[in-house]
Design a protein around this motif. Structure first.
Motif, PDB file in Angstrom:
ATOM      1  N   ALA A  73     100.705  46.800  54.313  1.00 41.99           N
ATOM      2  CA  ALA A  73     100.717  47.673  53.132  1.00 41.99           C
ATOM      3  C   ALA A  73     101.369  46.954  51.960  1.00 41.99           C
ATOM      4  CB  ALA A  73     101.459  48.972  53.445  1.00 41.99           C
ATOM      5  N   ALA A  74     102.474  46.273  52.235  1.00 45.71           N
ATOM      6  CA  ALA A  74     103.192  45.532  51.199  1.00 45.71           C
ATOM      7  C   ALA A  74     104.031  44.458  51.865  1.00 45.71           C
ATOM      8  CB  ALA A  74     104.071  46.457  50.373  1.00 45.71           C
ATOM      9  N   ALA A  88     105.517  45.281  55.777  1.00 42.06           N
ATOM     10  CA  ALA A  88     105.465  46.573  56.455  1.00 42.06           C
ATOM     11  C   ALA A  88     104.032  47.083  56.385  1.00 42.06           C
ATOM     12  CB  ALA A  88     106.421  47.579  55.828  1.00 42.06           C
ATOM     13  N   GLY A  89     103.655  47.857  57.374  1.00 37.17           N
ATOM     14  CA  GLY A  89     102.301  48.395  57.414  1.00 37.17           C
ATOM     15  C   GLY A  89     102.066  49.130  58.720  1.00 37.17           C
ATOM     16  N   LEU A  99     106.507  53.014  53.136  1.00 36.57           N
ATOM     17  CA  LEU A  99     106.224  51.715  53.741  1.00 36.57           C
ATOM     18  C   LEU A  99     106.394  50.574  52.741  1.00 36.57           C
ATOM     19  CD1 LEU A  99     103.111  52.093  56.087  1.00 36.57           C
ATOM     20  CD2 LEU A  99     105.426  51.417  56.719  1.00 36.57           C
ATOM     21  N   HIS A 100     106.067  50.813  51.485  1.00 35.32           N
ATOM     22  CA  HIS A 100     106.223  49.750  50.490  1.00 35.32           C
ATOM     23  C   HIS A 100     107.692  49.376  50.324  1.00 35.32           C
ATOM     24  CE1 HIS A 100     102.091  50.422  48.336  1.00 35.32           C
ATOM     25  NE2 HIS A 100     101.981  50.101  49.607  1.00 35.32           N
ATOM     26  N   VAL A 101     108.567  50.371  50.337  1.00 35.55           N
ATOM     27  CA  VAL A 101     110.005  50.090  50.251  1.00 35.55           C
ATOM     28  C   VAL A 101     110.476  49.389  51.525  1.00 35.55           C
ATOM     29  CG1 VAL A 101     112.298  51.125  50.073  1.00 35.55           C
ATOM     30  CG2 VAL A 101     110.421  51.999  48.658  1.00 35.55           C
ATOM     31  N   ALA A 102     109.986  49.849  52.679  1.00 36.71           N
ATOM     32  CA  ALA A 102     110.369  49.240  53.957  1.00 36.71           C
ATOM     33  C   ALA A 102     109.979  47.772  54.030  1.00 36.71           C
ATOM     34  CB  ALA A 102     109.733  50.008  55.112  1.00 36.71           C
ATOM     35  N   ALA A 103     108.937  47.381  53.289  1.00 34.88           N
ATOM     36  CA  ALA A 103     108.490  45.989  53.311  1.00 34.88           C
ATOM     37  C   ALA A 103     109.551  45.030  52.804  1.00 34.88           C
ATOM     38  CB  ALA A 103     107.218  45.843  52.469  1.00 34.88           C
ATOM     39  N   PRO A 132      97.288  50.487  49.543  1.00 29.89           N
ATOM     40  CA  PRO A 132      97.987  51.731  49.220  1.00 29.89           C
ATOM     41  C   PRO A 132      98.797  52.233  50.397  1.00 29.89           C
ATOM     42  CG  PRO A 132      95.669  51.859  48.609  1.00 29.89           C
ATOM     43  CD  PRO A 132      95.828  50.626  49.437  1.00 29.89           C
ATOM     44  N   GLU A 133      99.908  52.912  50.123  1.00 36.86           N
ATOM     45  CA  GLU A 133     100.699  53.544  51.177  1.00 36.86           C
ATOM     46  C   GLU A 133      99.869  54.673  51.803  1.00 36.86           C
ATOM     47  OE1 GLU A 133     102.457  54.629  53.489  1.00 36.86           O
ATOM     48  OE2 GLU A 133     104.396  55.296  52.801  1.00 36.86           O
TER      49      GLU A 133
END
Length: 328
Positions: free
Chosen positions: A35-36, A66-67, A114-118, A326-327
């Motif tokens: 995702a990112a 993350a994804g 998920l983008h933040v988790a990346a 996209p998330e």
């Protein structure tokens, strides 16, 4: 699959975006639909062949992502297709898919973007390992964070405060210090305008600090060593200042102090159980709102050169992310 490709070790503007063979999950591995990805300063060094490790050419850079799990290799337990995960990949994250050892991937709670988790594993993983495992930071101790406005520095400020320390944030501008204050710093030092050692003396009543978190290196490192309290610990995180300092052993001797190296990526591989527990704790804190990552900028995959040049120019305040999908 679409990916950022490094055909040869060269300046970051030699990177291209194009088609690259999709990864397959071998025994003990996962393939993740990305995702990112987090973008980190070591990525700048890796693509130029200036880092400790050199991937075989050509390769896809990117050290964390993350994804959703796309495929599960033989012998892997605890993961299934579709699971939301964050991972430390070492390389390969700047792509639509990445392969990673299952021991280097961790479930992402549903409440976490998920983008933040990346962008969590390298900066927060490094700082938590440094402060908890290597620095043995205790509630009530005083922590001095150098480079407190940068990616890892901000996480050290935030985690130090969460772990019960008194946090002194040191950075080179009022803007960076304002971010450190936002993340929980108790005291601020602008070392572009103030004498670091004298300010530390004043803030600690001449006693010095228990732990120094140093991702900068250079001449500031010697000043930090002189600012240690009796039994203090210097955490050597990296050398963003460009110069690898020589640490005077006599100063450590006189203070009964320690200089401790921190290389989180190798520790994840060497001790996956402990670092897995650390990452699960960080992701739980993130889900609970106890961590508030600072996102500097988000770039799309075709803009990877601009993203790395942004890091190279020392313009970053917080975390840079590369959006792949996209998330969902």
């Amino acid at each position: 699959m679409k990916a950022v490709i490094c055909p040869d070790f060269a300046p970051v503007d030699a990177l291209t975006c194009g088609d690259f063979p999709a990864p397959q999950a071998g025994p003990g591995e996962l393939v993740i639909n990305v995702a990112a990805a987090g973008v980190n300063y070591p990525d700048v060094l890796i693509v130029q062949g200036k880092y400790q490790t050199k991937p075989a050419l050509p390769f896809v850079p990117g050290s964390e992502a993350a994804g959703h799990v796309a495929a599960v290799g033989e012998g892997v337990q605890g993961f299934a297709a579709g699971d939301r995960v964050a991972a430390f990949t070492g390389s390969g994250s700047f792509a639509e898919q990445v392969r990673v050892p299952a021991t280097q991937a961790w479930p992402v709670p549903g409440a976490v973007d998920l983008h933040v988790a990346a962008g969590i594993s390298i900066t927060y993983g490094t700082s938590y390992h440094a402060l908890k495992d290597r620095g043995q930071l205790k509630p009530g101790e005083t922590l001095l964070v150098l480079g407190a406005g940068g990616g890892v520095g901000l996480t050290a400020v935030e985690l130090g405060k969460l772990m019960g320390a008194r946090v002194i944030a040191a950075a080179s501008s009022a803007e960076k210090l304002a971010l450190a204050k936002q993340q929980g710093a108790d005291e601020l030092i602008d070392y572009a305008r103030e004498d670091l050692r004298e300010r530390v003396k004043a803030l600690t009543g001449g006693q010095g600090v228990d732990v120094v978190y140093d991702p900068v290196g250079g001449p500031m490192n010697l000043t930090a060593i002189k600012s240690l309290a009796w039994g203090g610990r210097l955490l050597v995180i990296g050398f963003a200042g460009g110069e690898i300092p020589s640490i005077p052993a006599n100063l450590l001797l006189l203070k009964s102090a320690s200089a401790v190296g921190v290389l989180w990526g190798n520790t994840v591989r060497a001790d996956p159980a402990r670092q897995g527990a650390n990452m699960r704790q960080l992701l739980d804190w993130l889900a609970q709102g106890k961590l508030r990552p600072v996102i500097d900028r988000r770039f799309a995959m075709p803009d990877i050169v601009a993203a790395l040049q942004h890091l190279e120019a020392r313009k970053v305040k917080g975390k840079v992310l590369l959006t792949i999908a996209p998330e969902a």
